[in-house]
Scaffold this motif. Structure first.
Motif, PDB file in Angstrom:
ATOM      1  N   GLY A   1       0.123  13.124  -4.069  1.00 24.39           N
ATOM      2  CA  GLY A   1      -0.892  12.341  -3.382  1.00 24.39           C
ATOM      3  C   GLY A   1      -1.294  11.054  -4.092  1.00 24.39           C
TER       4      GLY A   1
ATOM      5  N   GLY B   1       4.433  10.845   2.367  1.00 19.55           N
ATOM      6  CA  GLY B   1       3.508   9.724   2.227  1.00 19.55           C
ATOM      7  C   GLY B   1       4.045   8.489   2.899  1.00 19.55           C
TER       8      GLY B   1
ATOM      9  N   GLN C   1      -0.879  12.124 -10.579  1.00 18.83           N
ATOM     10  CA  GLN C   1      -1.953  11.785  -9.645  1.00 18.83           C
ATOM     11  C   GLN C   1      -2.601  10.462 -10.035  1.00 18.83           C
ATOM     12  N   THR C   2      -3.158   9.780  -9.041  1.00 16.26           N
ATOM     13  CA  THR C   2      -3.895   8.570  -9.348  1.00 16.26           C
ATOM     14  C   THR C   2      -5.268   8.968  -9.874  1.00 16.26           C
TER      15      THR C   2
ATOM     16  N   THR D   1      -2.648   0.494  -4.344  1.00 11.49           N
ATOM     17  CA  THR D   1      -2.855  -0.667  -3.493  1.00 11.49           C
ATOM     18  C   THR D   1      -2.744  -1.922  -4.342  1.00 11.49           C
TER      19      THR D   1
ATOM     20  N   THR E   1      -1.887   7.201  -4.680  1.00  8.29           N
ATOM     21  CA  THR E   1      -2.215   6.053  -3.863  1.00  8.29           C
ATOM     22  C   THR E   1      -2.234   4.815  -4.739  1.00  8.29           C
TER      23      THR E   1
ATOM     24  N   THR F   1      -4.035   0.464 -12.434  1.00  5.75           N
ATOM     25  CA  THR F   1      -4.084   1.809 -11.864  1.00  5.75           C
ATOM     26  C   THR F   1      -3.630   2.788 -12.927  1.00  5.75           C
TER      27      THR F   1
ATOM     28  N   GLU G   1       0.845  -1.180   0.000  1.00  4.53           N
ATOM     29  CA  GLU G   1       0.000   0.000   0.000  1.00  4.53           C
ATOM     30  C   GLU G   1       0.886   1.237   0.000  1.00  4.53           C
ATOM     31  N   MET G   2       0.696   2.055  -1.017  1.00  7.14           N
ATOM     32  CA  MET G   2       1.417   3.343  -1.050  1.00  7.14           C
ATOM     33  C   MET G   2       0.348   4.402  -0.875  1.00  7.14           C
ATOM     34  N   ARG G   3       0.519   5.241   0.169  1.00  9.38           N
ATOM     35  CA  ARG G   3      -0.549   6.180   0.489  1.00  9.38           C
ATOM     36  C   ARG G   3      -0.068   7.612   0.394  1.00  9.38           C
ATOM     37  N   ASP G   4      -0.788   8.403  -0.357  1.00  7.58           N
ATOM     38  CA  ASP G   4      -0.535   9.848  -0.415  1.00  7.58           C
ATOM     39  C   ASP G   4       0.921  10.179  -0.715  1.00  7.58           C
TER      40      ASP G   4
END
Lengths: 519, 414
Positions: free
Chosen positions: A28, A67, A225-226, A32, A30, A219, A12-15
């Motif tokens: 930011g 992040g 950005q995602t 998963t 994200t 993804t 999980e890579m967050r923000d």
């Protein structure tokens, strides 16, 4: 894959936000990834895919980004590639990193030698290598020199090397970009079999058909950005169109100078232009390309990375790239000899490279010498240079293009990207060509300077030149060009006039597969 | 071809120093810095000369010592001119010492065994030099063998050939030929006391030509609104260099041979090659190849042809050096020219030629050669053990290049 294993989050890579001086490469993001899945990441050139993977693998160490990364439930603070590899995260780059003169086995265990007290156990090395080769389905002896293998097989060696490190997350960056169809198919089969062995894969690819065939989820990144993550086997199958929409869904927000073209007669034509790879002579890199440029017209060439844009341009410009080049180039309707750079220049061609530092400028020399470099004949008589004229010429172009420098004696290496590009343009304008090929003319240039470069490109067209612009930024092509060709895997798959062009249309042609295009 | 670096590298759009460079103050600093780089080596030469003048109790600048300084070091200057071109283009030439011996042998055989008039022998020698250069240029330029390897091979091959054709020594060369490196123009216009008038006239002409040339350059720069040195610095430069030439002329005019022939040869070569490097398309191509060979190719430079010609030229200059060396010794000697390649390479580097290519000047290499020559001469007069002489020269080379690198780093960081 056992269903029980699937579904648990592996990574999980967050923000994630990563800023380079002046540019926010990721903001930011994200991501998963579930255990045991094949997770595709796609996006335009420069969308941030590679940066994201560099953050994950520790190339950009912890602390240089914001992040959080969680791998197998615990937080990761990788300081280098070694750290991420210790956790079983292995990245295989598009440019393979094997040592050509070492054997397969030596490469697999490079830096991770099967040794006791510094003495290598060759029997163990070769035996383990053979086992790994069997796992990736490569029928070669472990003591074969890597140099003798084709790109496809080298890729398999890379994967075997990853497996030797007890990989839990395998990241493949554009794995099939350099492969032919058969090798690509083999590689995709291998990824499937790795999935069956519970190895999770992240695959970065431009080839949407491959993504559709192999990925469990996708993804999409855009402008750092995602955009979204699509489940590929949901109730509704995900089409290539659907992915394209996600990749390009952005409005034309860049500003371009107004320009009304006045288009005249044909100045340049390329017929059946075919180019083979200089190392692997059997690989077709440009396949029977036909294109036309008219006076006063700005023609774009769009293509994803590896499509053969630069290769096409450089092969035309004095066979500077590739082997077994065939086809004919015409300037003003007459076939011309473009077999050396000198002849191509005489024929009226100019080519400004995408990499102006490596292929464009003599960075340790001054502006005036760089300006006249491609047309010294015009400032000399029987081999003797007229330095006063040289000053005048350089000064004229400095004023015309608005190069910001106190004098034309300034060393080019110290100028900004935009000013360097103006020196490159000066050089080719001074050769007074019929056709200018500008490869990524605004790469690494800030927005203000881009606008200026666009203005000069328009002025060149208005002066009756034919201009070809190669760019990986679709908005740039849409804002600048009167007509755009799309290149996909060496084939010109489409030709779109300005009025009909949109990012969706271009992207569809750019991702079109070879077989379809050849029809 | 590759995905654009998201930022950093090429994305940086800063212009270090450019905004400030437009203020007069900063412009002055830039000019000063350029001057320092350019004249630093010359200053080093003057300091070394003065140092040895003191250490040798005034013997170094005695007229006959100055004349023989030139005669003994003409070969380094001649070879250094070619070596600058080779190194600027990104190559190296290790073979010139052996070529000097080989062509020396050819010259001696032509004059002694075949009884050719010495002028004809010299022409033959120069032709052989061109042929040797073409041979090496072929391998470097058209086959693509690195120059280091080609000329290392050449070093062995031509040394071997020299021994085969010469044996050990072929003596008995005609006096006309021997005079090239041992005689001079003397008494052409009579004498003023002990001074040779012709030498004085040449010196005066040289000063006039230098001043006129500098003024013209300054006017051209002005006309194009380009940076010029401050008036004071410019005048100081004219005066200092003018005085140096005047002093040098006065010393030579008092020497036993007047104006050495080799000085005439070397002076003509310096002027011709400075012109070639600065003012011709060929010279510009050499700098372009050394600066960025990819960019040169994509600008239409025929890199192979330029490389080929560089080596042909080096062969020609090695032949001239062979004429001078053989004349000086009065015999063809198989073991002549040992380490000449290293002298020439050292002179080029001391004179500011960049190890990575792309940068270097003929004038710098000449000054570098003179520094080496003065060291040789001064240490010999002081009867320093030759082993120590060699060690000292090595340290000077190291110091000169290290100083240049540090200086560049400072400028880059400024």
């Amino acid at each position: 894959m056992t269903q029980a294993d699937a579904g648990h989050t592996l990574l999980e890579m967050r923000d994630i936000t990563k800023t380079f001086p002046g540019v926010k490469a990721l903001s930011g993001v994200t991501l998963t990834v579930r255990r045991g899945e094949v997770h595709a990441i796609c996006g335009e050139n420069g969308a941030g895919k590679s940066t994201l993977m560099k953050v994950l693998s520790g190339v950009h160490p912890h602390g240089t980004y914001e992040g959080e990364i969680r791998f197998e439930g615990k937080e990761c603070r990788y300081r280098s590639i070694r750290d991420s590899e210790a956790d079983g995260i292995v990245i295989i780059h598009q440019e393979l990193a094997l040592s050509p003169y070492l054997s397969i086995a030596e490469n697999i265990f490079l830096g991770n030698e099967r040794a006791q007290r510094g003495i290598i156990d060759w029997n163990l090395t070769n035996a383990e290598a053979a086992r790994l080769l069997a796992r990736v389905g490569l029928a070669e002896r472990p003591d074969t020199k890597v140099q003798t293998l084709g790109v496809g097989k080298q890729q398999l060696v890379e994967i075997a090397k990853a497996l030797s490190k007890d990989v839990r997350l395998l990241i493949l960056d554009e794995p099939t970009a350099a492969l032919n169809d058969e090798d690509s198919g083999h590689l995709l089969d291998l990824i499937r079999s790795l999935r069956a062995q519970h190895i999770t894969c992240i695959i970065i690819s431009h080839k949407l058909n491959e993504i559709a065939a192999i990925a469990d989820s996708t993804t999409i990144l855009r402008d750092g950005q995602t955009v979204e993550t699509l489940a590929m086997h949901g109730a509704e199958p995900v089409s290539e169109e659907r992915i394209i929409r996600g990749m390009v869904g952005r409005s034309l927000d860049q500003r371009f100078p107004d320009h009304t073209p006045s288009i005249g007669e044909e100045v340049f034509r390329l017929q059946d232009w075919t180019v083979h790879h200089p190392v692997d002579g059997s690989r077709v890199v440009v396949d029977h390309a036909n294109l036309v440029v008219r006076a006063g017209e700005i023609v774009g060439i769009a293509g994803l990375m590896g499509a053969g844009r630069t290769e096409l341009a450089m092969s035309v410009f004095g066979r500077s790239w590739g082997t077994r080049i065939s086809g004919t180039a015409y300037v003003r309707g007459k076939p011309v000899d473009v077999s050396t750079v000198g002849r191509a220049i005489s024929a009226g061609l100019a080519y400004a490279s995408e990499d102006r530092k490596r292929f464009g400028l003599n960075l340790i020399d001054d502006i005036k010498h760089n300006t006249t470099a491609a047309a010294l004949g015009k400032v000399s008589r029987s081999g003797v240079l007229d330095q006063a004229r040289e000053y005048k010429v350089a000064e004229t172009f400095r004023r015309r293009l608005g190069t910001k420098t106190p004098t034309v004696d300034a060393v080019v290496g110290k100028l900004s990207g935009g000013n360097q590009q103006k020196v490159v343009l000066s050089r080719w304008m001074f050769t007074d060509p019929e056709v200018l090929i500008l490869d990524e003319p605004t790469r690494g240039i800030d927005v203000g300077a881009k606008y200026e470069i666009y203005t000069h490109i328009n002025a060149l067209a208005d002066a009756g030149k034919g201009v070809i612009v190669i760019s990986s930024e679709l908005p740039e092509l849409l804002g600048l060009c009167d007509r755009i060709y799309a290149l996909s895997q060496g084939v010109l798959t489409g030709e779109v006039p300005r009025a009909e062009a949109s990012q969706e249309v271009l992207m569809r042609y750019m991702t079109k597969e070879k077989e379809v295009a050849r029809r | 071809m590759s995905e654009p670096v998201p930022a950093g590298g090429t994305g940086l759009d800063t212009q270090p120093g450019l905004e400030t460079a437009q203020t007069p103050r900063a412009t002055e600093d830039v000019a000063k810095r350029t001057n320092l780089r350019e004249y630093g080596i010359l200053g080093a030469l003057i300091i070394i000369v003065l140092l040895f003048q003191v250490l040798t109790g005034g013997k170094l600048l005695q007229p006959d010592n100055v004349a023989s300084l030139i005669q003994q070091n003409a070969y380094v200057m001649i070879l250094a001119i070619g070596m600058v071109m080779v190194i600027v283009a990104g190559h190296i030439d290790l073979s010139v010492g052996s070529i000097v011996a080989f062509i020396g042998g050819v010259l001696a055989i032509a004059m002694v065994n075949w009884n050719l008039p010495w002028l004809l022998a010299v022409i033959l020698g120069l032709a052989v030099g061109v042929a040797v250069g073409a041979w090496q240029g072929f391998w470097v330029a058209y086959v693509g063998v690195p120059a280091f390897i080609v000329t290392l091979a050449g070093m062995l091959v031509f040394r071997g050939l020299a021994i085969i054709i010469v044996g050990e020594t072929i003596a008995g060369l005609p006096s006309g030929f021997v005079a090239i490196s041992n005689g001079g123009l003397l008494g052409l216009l009579g004498y003023a006391g002990v001074l040779d008038v012709f030498t004085l006239v040449i010196g005066a002409l040289a000063i006039a030509a230098f001043v006129a040339g500098q003024l013209r350059t300054r006017r051209t720069l002005r006309a194009h609104d380009l940076m010029v040195e401050p008036r004071g610095a410019f005048l100081a430069k004219l005066v200092v260099i003018g005085l140096l030439i005047a002093f040098f002329t006065w010393v030579l005019a008092a020497s036993a041979i007047g104006m050495p022939y080799v000085l005439v040869i070397v002076a003509v070569l310096i002027l011709a090659y400075a012109f070639l490097m600065n003012r011709t398309v060929f010279g510009r191509h050499i700098y372009a190849i050394g600066g960025n060979v990819h960019a040169a190719v994509l600008s239409g430079v025929n890199v192979r042809r330029v490389n080929f010609r560089i080596f042909v030229n080096m062969g020609l200059l090695a032949a001239i050096a062979a004429v001078v060396t053989t004349s000086r010794a009065g015999a063809g000697i198989a073991s002549a020219g040992v380490n000449y390649e290293l002298d020439a390479i050292a002179a080029a580097f001391i004179g500011g030629t960049a190890v990575s290519g792309g940068v270097g000047k003929v004038s710098g290499a000449i000054v570098g050669a003179l520094i080496m020559g003065v060291l040789n001469m001064g240490l010999s007069i002081m009867s320093v053990n030759p082993a120590w002489q060699q060690a000292i020269k090595g340290l000077v080379l190291l110091a000169a290049v290290a100083f240049d690198l540090l200086n560049k780093r400072k400028v880059a960081g400024a």
